[in-house]
Design a protein around this motif. Structure first.
Motif, mmCIF file in Angstrom:
data_model
loop_
_atom_site.group_PDB
_atom_site.id
_atom_site.type_symbol
_atom_site.label_atom_id
_atom_site.label_comp_id
_atom_site.label_asym_id
_atom_site.label_seq_id
_atom_site.Cartn_x
_atom_site.Cartn_y
_atom_site.Cartn_z
ATOM 1 N N UNK A 1 0.820 -1.219 0.000
ATOM 2 C CA UNK A 1 0.000 0.000 0.000
ATOM 3 C C UNK A 1 0.850 1.263 0.000
ATOM 4 N N UNK A 2 0.478 2.223 -0.858
ATOM 5 C CA UNK A 2 1.108 3.533 -0.839
ATOM 6 C C UNK A 2 2.587 3.533 -1.120
ATOM 7 N N UNK A 3 3.075 2.622 -1.971
ATOM 8 C CA UNK A 3 4.507 2.554 -2.244
ATOM 9 C C UNK A 3 4.968 3.825 -2.936
ATOM 10 N N UNK A 4 6.020 4.483 -2.417
ATOM 11 C CA UNK A 4 6.472 5.731 -3.031
ATOM 12 C C UNK A 4 7.079 5.508 -4.398
ATOM 13 N N UNK A 5 7.048 6.559 -5.228
ATOM 14 C CA UNK A 5 7.664 6.494 -6.550
ATOM 15 C C UNK A 5 9.143 6.809 -6.402
ATOM 16 N N UNK A 6 9.978 5.761 -6.502
ATOM 17 C CA UNK A 6 11.421 5.964 -6.366
ATOM 18 C C UNK A 6 12.133 5.517 -7.630
ATOM 19 N N UNK A 7 11.392 5.518 -8.748
ATOM 20 C CA UNK A 7 11.986 5.038 -9.992
ATOM 21 C C UNK A 7 13.166 5.887 -10.419
ATOM 22 N N UNK A 8 13.208 7.123 -9.948
ATOM 23 C CA UNK A 8 14.325 7.979 -10.303
ATOM 24 C C UNK A 8 15.633 7.520 -9.692
ATOM 25 N N UNK A 9 15.576 6.616 -8.735
ATOM 26 C CA UNK A 9 16.782 6.134 -8.080
ATOM 27 C C UNK A 9 17.456 5.033 -8.873
ATOM 28 N N UNK A 10 16.833 4.612 -9.972
ATOM 29 C CA UNK A 10 17.480 3.601 -10.802
ATOM 30 C C UNK A 10 16.835 2.247 -10.658
ATOM 31 N N UNK A 11 17.106 1.375 -11.639
ATOM 32 C CA UNK A 11 16.467 0.069 -11.685
ATOM 33 C C UNK A 11 16.875 -0.864 -10.583
ATOM 34 N N UNK A 12 18.013 -0.605 -9.900
ATOM 35 C CA UNK A 12 18.426 -1.480 -8.817
ATOM 36 C C UNK A 12 18.048 -0.934 -7.465
ATOM 37 N N UNK A 13 17.239 0.126 -7.429
ATOM 38 C CA UNK A 13 16.750 0.650 -6.159
ATOM 39 C C UNK A 13 15.914 -0.413 -5.461
ATOM 40 N N UNK A 14 16.046 -0.576 -4.124
ATOM 41 C CA UNK A 14 15.257 -1.581 -3.425
ATOM 42 C C UNK A 14 13.762 -1.429 -3.639
ATOM 43 N N UNK B 1 12.467 -2.514 -7.004
ATOM 44 C CA UNK B 1 12.390 -3.958 -7.186
ATOM 45 C C UNK B 1 11.186 -4.584 -6.493
ATOM 46 N N UNK B 2 10.455 -3.796 -5.720
ATOM 47 C CA UNK B 2 9.293 -4.320 -5.021
ATOM 48 C C UNK B 2 8.048 -4.351 -5.902
ATOM 49 N N UNK B 3 8.141 -3.799 -7.093
ATOM 50 C CA UNK B 3 6.991 -3.777 -7.990
ATOM 51 C C UNK B 3 7.485 -3.809 -9.428
ATOM 52 N N UNK B 4 6.653 -4.358 -10.311
ATOM 53 C CA UNK B 4 7.006 -4.396 -11.724
ATOM 54 C C UNK B 4 7.954 -5.531 -12.054
ATOM 55 N N UNK B 5 8.543 -5.461 -13.245
ATOM 56 C CA UNK B 5 9.428 -6.514 -13.736
ATOM 57 C C UNK B 5 10.844 -5.980 -13.898
ATOM 58 N N UNK B 6 11.820 -6.831 -13.588
ATOM 59 C CA UNK B 6 13.225 -6.446 -13.659
ATOM 60 C C UNK B 6 14.041 -7.619 -14.183
#
Length: 371
Positions: free
Chosen positions: A68-81, A84-89
């Motif tokens: 719930x309410x996961x912050x948008x941290x995509x700017x930190x890069x694909x290996x950000x913890x 990796x908690x959502x989506x595909x990698x």
């Protein structure tokens, strides 16, 4: 290579599979010779215990944990913890032996590589234009090697899952799967206990080598896996030596660090890890195991070093978002807040306990009242 973050969630599930499974038959058009669940469990255990064969391939991890309410941290890069908690990698793997392997984790416009080639070990982070030479990797003992950055493959996760099966598990088998264009057997492990949030775990085994090719964890009332890690392509032949050669590009910032530096370094962290082992207890067994530990350990602040990626801030943002989404709950045991995802529930009590397991919130409050 921070795949350990979502895997830490699934580790609760891994610990929930404990011998003597109930066998159920699955019908299907035979592609591979028929084998019983007992035979496949033994084959898989042998494949994981005998060590990985030389191979290369591409692994895809997909997570849909319903955080719930996961912050948008995509700017930190694909290996950000958090990323990796959502989506595909995607993860690329080359394995030539215990002292010759490479993991490559591509980001949106970057790549992080761990390269071990005999007595040379490098961590390459293209986003920061930084290469770290890991000192003493070749001479490290098993305990020190745990400090190496790692990535989770289907073999590693399946190895944990298949260490234990227990009487509360129904095991079924099919021989008609195909993973990474290879015929495969599939073991389906399903809990009987209704308080488990896990519907079933599917482990696909290569039909020739019995190496685990894919692990899928399904939550109840969900048609798609809540977590999946599996090969999209794989070849069981020794990788070319060029895959393990690395020279820092011109202009790269080059550092040297020991394994202890990579693991966090300070003696205080190691002492805290040992202390935590003594503080944590488990209640129950199998699929409904609940871990109980001091809630302050959830809120530990992992601050980044100067010039490093803000992984600690990333993790704190996740913790803050989860706590905001927590719902108040109370009972004869006291009061607190409960967080529920598709696969894991966590209860933070006002008296300073953290209870977590792949179980319903009702199961956590039941355990809280027993302690």
């Amino acid at each position: 290579m921070r795949w350990g973050v979502p895997i830490a969630v699934i580790a609760v599930v891994a610990g929930a599979i404990g011998a003597g499974p109930v066998i159920a038959a699955v019908q299907g058009e035979p592609v591979l010779p028929e084998r019983t669940a007992e035979q496949l469990l033994a084959d898989a255990a042998q494949a994981t215990q005998s060590g990985l064969k030389p191979m290369s391939g591409t692994v895809m991890q997909t997570a849909s944990l319903g955080l719930p309410g996961l912050p948008d941290v995509t700017g930190m890069g694909g290996s950000s913890p958090a990323a990796l908690l959502a989506g595909s990698h995607e993860l690329k793997v080359w394995y030539g032996g215990a002292d010759r392997f490479r993991f490559a984790l591509p980001g949106r416009m970057s790549e992080t590589d761990l390269i071990v080639n005999g007595d040379q070990a490098w961590l390459w982070e293209s986003e920061a234009n930084k290469a770290t030479r890991i000192k003493g990797a070749a001479q490290a003992g098993p305990d020190q090697q745990k400090a190496m950055p790692t990535a989770t493959t289907p073999q590693q996760l399946a190895g944990e899952l298949l260490k234990r099966t227990e009487a509360g598990t129904v095991v079924s088998v099919s021989n008609t799967e195909k993973v990474a264009d290879r015929p495969a057997y599939q073991l389906v492990l399903a809990p009987k206990d209704a308080s488990s949030l896990v519907k079933e775990v599917k482990v696909a085994l290569d039909g020739e080598t019995f190496v685990p090719l894919r692990v899928q964890v399904y939550a109840k009332s969900a048609a798609e896996p809540a977590f999946e890690v599996g090969f999209t392509s794989v070849t069981f032949t020794p990788p070319a030596p060029d895959n393990f050669a690395f020279t820092p590009p011109a202009g790269t910032k080059v550092e040297e660090k020991s394994l202890s530096d990579l693991s966090g370094g300070p003696e205080a962290q190691r002492e805290r890890a040992e202390e935590l082992k003594g503080e944590a207890t488990t209640v129950g067994e199998g699929w409904t195991t609940v871990m109980v530990l001091p809630s302050k350990d959830l809120m530990g602040q992992a601050q980044p070093e100067k010039g490093e990626r803000p992984g600690g801030q990333d993790q704190n943002a996740i913790a803050d978002a989860l706590l905001k989404a927590a719902e108040p709950v109370s009972g004869t045991w006291g009061s607190g807040k409960v967080i529920r995802t598709k696969l894991v529930s966590a209860l933070l009590t006002d008296d300073g306990r953290l209870l977590v397991g792949a179980v319903t919130p009702d199961k956590l409050t039941e355990v809280a009242g027993q302690r």
